[in-house]
Structure formats: C-alpha cells, structure tokens
Write a protein that holds these residues in place. Structure first.
Motif: not given
Length: 215
Positions: A40-58
């Motif tokens: 999953l490639v996107a610039p810093s601050g684009a929401g990559k980390s947030t999406l990962l945390r959504c994927l396992n309901r953190l």
C-alpha cells in the motif's frame, strides 16, 4: 488472483473516517488476498496507517465495509479478529523481559517450540529467545514484533512501514521474510512509501483506491 473474500483474505470498501472535521480517509479501498504480498503506497499523512488500524478494528471507521473471508469484521470478536489479522506497528513496543516473553505475550500456553518457530519465521535464530528485549536494535525490535504477530498464526498480516530506519541489507531480509510468509498462504499487506522496495518485493502495488499508482 480472484476475490480475496473467497480466498480468506481481507477487503475494505469505501472506508471513510473523519477527525476534527477533517477527512482522514475518504472512500479508501483495499484488497489483501491470501498468498500474496500487497504494498500500500501513498505519501506520508495520506492515511495508510489509519486504514491499517481500521482493518483490525483498533479504529472503527465512520462508514464503509471491511470483510475478512467474506464476513463483516464488526461481527467478529475483536480478540479473535486481532489474532486472525495481525498488525505490526511502525515503532513496535517491547515489553520488559526477554524476547521469548515478548513473542509469547498473551499466549500463556506457548511452548519454547512455538516461540522458536515464530522467531525462525521472522528470520531470527532460536537462540534469540533469551535476549533482553531492552537491548535490541531498531531492526531487531522490528523482527521480534513480526515474530510476536506470527506466533498467533494470522491469516492476514499488516505492517506499517516495516523497513523504516532499517539499513538496506536488513530491509531486503524483511522483504524476503514477507515473501516466504505469503508463499505459506498468509495475506501480507505492507504500508510503505518506498516505491522501489514495494515493486521489488510485492505482488501488487496499490494506492488507497486499490489501484496501481502511475509510475
């Protein structure tokens, strides 16, 4: 590769999340098939980390659907979900004690053999189990965190910038480790900003719209 839900993978559709009146995720989509490495490639601050945390309901998104093997994750007990969908943070936290203590955390019935198998899967020798976790380097902590996630035999493994602050040789070792996990049937998704690394080690390179970004 077929639909990820049929293969036991993870699918996110139209995920939206706002914080402080700002859209952090605005219709994000992602497919993580089992048996493949997805970058999953996107610039810093684009929401990559947030999406990962959504994927396992953190985090729970405001809208959208996330499914594991065709089942909405909201219907899965969070503890079961986080066993089946492991997440390795960009800056993993080591608990007091040995590497074995860290790998076996929350697995009171784990044997030395279980710990050794998880360490080997993360590219570390069995003897590493006795090391003091407080004395590990950044690269060693990253791989112990990977072993800790693997000790739960996840179906899908999410990694947030797994090669951040690693030297080139260690990053290449991590890439080969993730490749081996995918070959064993795990669905691997790594959020990265290093496009050359992603193209070298991943089967699929996608943005937050689940499409390959322009070269």
């Amino acid at each position: 590769m077929g639909d990820s839900s049929e293969a036991g993978g993870l699918t996110a559709r139209d995920v939206r999340l706002a914080r402080g009146g700002r859209a952090v995720l605005d219709g994000a989509r992602l497919t993580v098939p089992r048996g493949a490495v997805t970058a999953l490639v996107a610039p810093s601050g684009a929401g990559k980390s947030t999406l990962l945390r959504c994927l396992n309901r953190l985090l729970d998104p405001d809208a959208g659907t996330i499914e594991l093997a065709g089942r909405n994750v909201r219907g899965i007990d969070p503890r079961e979900l986080r066993r089946r969908v492991g997440l390795v943070a960009q800056t993993p936290t080591m608990l007091p004690g040995t590497v074995r203590d860290n790998v076996a955390y929350a697995l009171p019935a784990a044997t030395d053999g279980d710990v050794a198998r998880a360490l080997r899967a993360a590219g570390l020798p069995d003897a590493f189990a006795g090391r003091d976790a407080a004395g590990l380097s950044g690269g060693e902590r990253a791989r112990v965190a990977l072993a800790r996630a693997l000790s739960r035999a996840p179906e899908v493994l999410l990694l947030d910038e797994p090669t951040a602050a690693l030297d080139a040789d260690t990053a290449a070792l991590v890439g080969r480790t993730l490749r081996a996990l995918a070959d064993d049937g795990v669905g691997v998704c790594m959020a990265v900003h290093d496009v050359p690394f992603a193209r070298e080690h991943a089967d699929r390179v996608v943005g937050l719209d689940d499409r390959e970004p322009p070269r």
